[in-house]
Design an enzyme around this catalytic site. Sequence first.
Site, PDB file in Angstrom:
ATOM      1  CB  VAL A 134      -0.919   0.057   1.250  1.00 22.84           C
ATOM      2  CG1 VAL A 134      -1.867   1.248   1.163  1.00 22.84           C
ATOM      3  CG2 VAL A 134      -1.697  -1.228   1.438  1.00 22.84           C
ATOM      4  N   GLY A 136       3.133   2.401  -2.083  1.00 21.81           N
ATOM      5  CA  GLY A 136       4.502   2.367  -2.620  1.00 21.81           C
ATOM      6  C   GLY A 136       5.530   2.595  -1.521  1.00 21.81           C
ATOM      7  CG  ASP A 203      -3.806  -0.911  -7.222  1.00 19.34           C
ATOM      8  OD1 ASP A 203      -3.105  -1.913  -7.050  1.00 19.34           O
ATOM      9  OD2 ASP A 203      -3.460   0.239  -6.873  1.00 19.34           O
ATOM     10  CE  LYS A 207      -1.919  -0.027  -4.165  1.00 20.51           C
ATOM     11  NZ  LYS A 207      -1.573   0.909  -5.239  1.00 20.51           N
ATOM     12  N   GLY A 303       6.074   2.474  -8.867  1.00 16.59           N
ATOM     13  CA  GLY A 303       7.379   2.530  -9.540  1.00 16.59           C
ATOM     14  C   GLY A 303       8.424   1.743  -8.760  1.00 16.59           C
TER      15      GLY A 303
HETATM   16  N1  HSE Z   1      -0.471   0.169 -10.187  1.00 16.94           N
HETATM   17  C1  HSE Z   1      -0.209   0.661  -8.885  1.00 16.94           C
HETATM   18  C2  HSE Z   1      -0.354   2.178  -8.921  1.00 16.94           C
HETATM   19  C3  HSE Z   1       1.161   0.262  -8.458  1.00 16.94           C
HETATM   20  O1  HSE Z   1      -0.473   2.752 -10.005  1.00 16.94           O
HETATM   21  O2  HSE Z   1      -0.364   2.796  -7.874  1.00 16.94           O
HETATM   22  C4  HSE Z   1       1.409   0.353  -6.990  1.00 16.94           C
HETATM   23  O3  HSE Z   1       0.559  -0.475  -6.265  1.00 16.94           O
END
Ligand code: HSE
Length: 440
Positions: A134, A136, A203, A207, A303
Amino acid sequence: MVAPLRVGLAGLGTVGSAVVKMLAQSREQLAERAGRPLELVAYASKDPPRDKSVDLTGARKVADPVALAKDPDIDVFVELMGGEGDPAKASVEAALGGGRAVVTANKALIAKHGNALARIAEKSGASFAFEASVGGGIPIVKTLREGLGGAKISRVYGILNGTCNYILTQMLKENRSFADCLKEAQRLGYAEADPTFDIGGFDTAHKIAILTSLAFGTEIDTDAVHVEGIESITLADLQSADELGYKIKLLGVATRTEAGIEQRVHPTMVPKGSTIGGVDGVLNAVAIDSDMMGLTLVGPGAGGPATSSAVVADLVDIARGRISPPLGRAAAHLAKPKRAPMQRHEGGYYIRLAAVDRPGTMAAIAKAMAAENISLESIVQRHDNSRPHGGDDPRSAAGPAPVILITYATTEDAVRRALATIEREGVVAEAPQMIRIEKS
Ligand code: HSE
């Protein structure tokens, strides 16, 4: 000489490759932090890394990630393959079941199977760490689990998908199309393998479900998250929001309400001057309201470099022997969450209507709103330069005219009923756009 922490890593995509590079490039510094070297001893990957500078010299290649997870010559299994199913699930289960520590960035796996995996880890005494799943590089898991261990949290919300934030930012800033900005996010390594996970809000749902559990001490309940993506957001919405003093962000929000815990993901209007409103590009932000204080963490949410930083931080903890229950408390003490239904959500709304150009339209709209007790903070009729215009006489103007309404706090139910009435009355030329406003 202290024994190294022997790392077995599965998955050499954007994040996996960045982890391998970080372990090599920061070797000495990491050994000091961890009290012993972190050593990549084996890896499993379907494909060789796309980044040719990834040096795997000295590490053994193992064909099957599940075999790697059971390998007695590794101390920690790092799962960076992604996906809620196998081989990610089977390999993580195998490692934890055998008492081997696991580090993963896999939010889909945790959102779907986190409760069961936490129980397996608890039984075998293995560490199970997922900071990178969660936000990054933002250390939000640790913040909720340890840093705010003494606070009673009432709301956690934020921008949790870098791809969506990048797209919404670039569209407005550069007047570019949705598809163009998405391609750019993919090229930069932000997007999921299947980008519908990003733009459809799934996504973010994974999270926020993880954060909800950590914030409220409840079992993960991903099925309860109301999910809407950013596909319906147009440049006109972004521009109207801007003119009205707002930004549109895809937010994940979890709130403790009287009706239970509300979990939702949808495009949201936030004041331009708020902390969250100023978070653009691939940056993520997580805001927390608690009885003690509020705080917002901001950082790169996707990233290779950012995400590998969180993966490696988990490895340092494991090397040091710092172990926490994965979801902040023993699995048996996690409460069953009571779900607050979305229809009872309360807040302000932005509504964009393609109003047909004839007498009585505004009256019908106002009547539908009044019938649901919805009070309007502002009404703006925008002149659309792109549509044909019939000269100075407004009655001869062809096509619908955009009407923007901002409501005071009301309920989701009331807004949906009012919009259904407006559509039934035939005073709009297309389905109304509705964007919720979040108080910050
Ligand atoms: N695809 C996700 C984003 C990557 O764009 O945040 C990180 O979880």
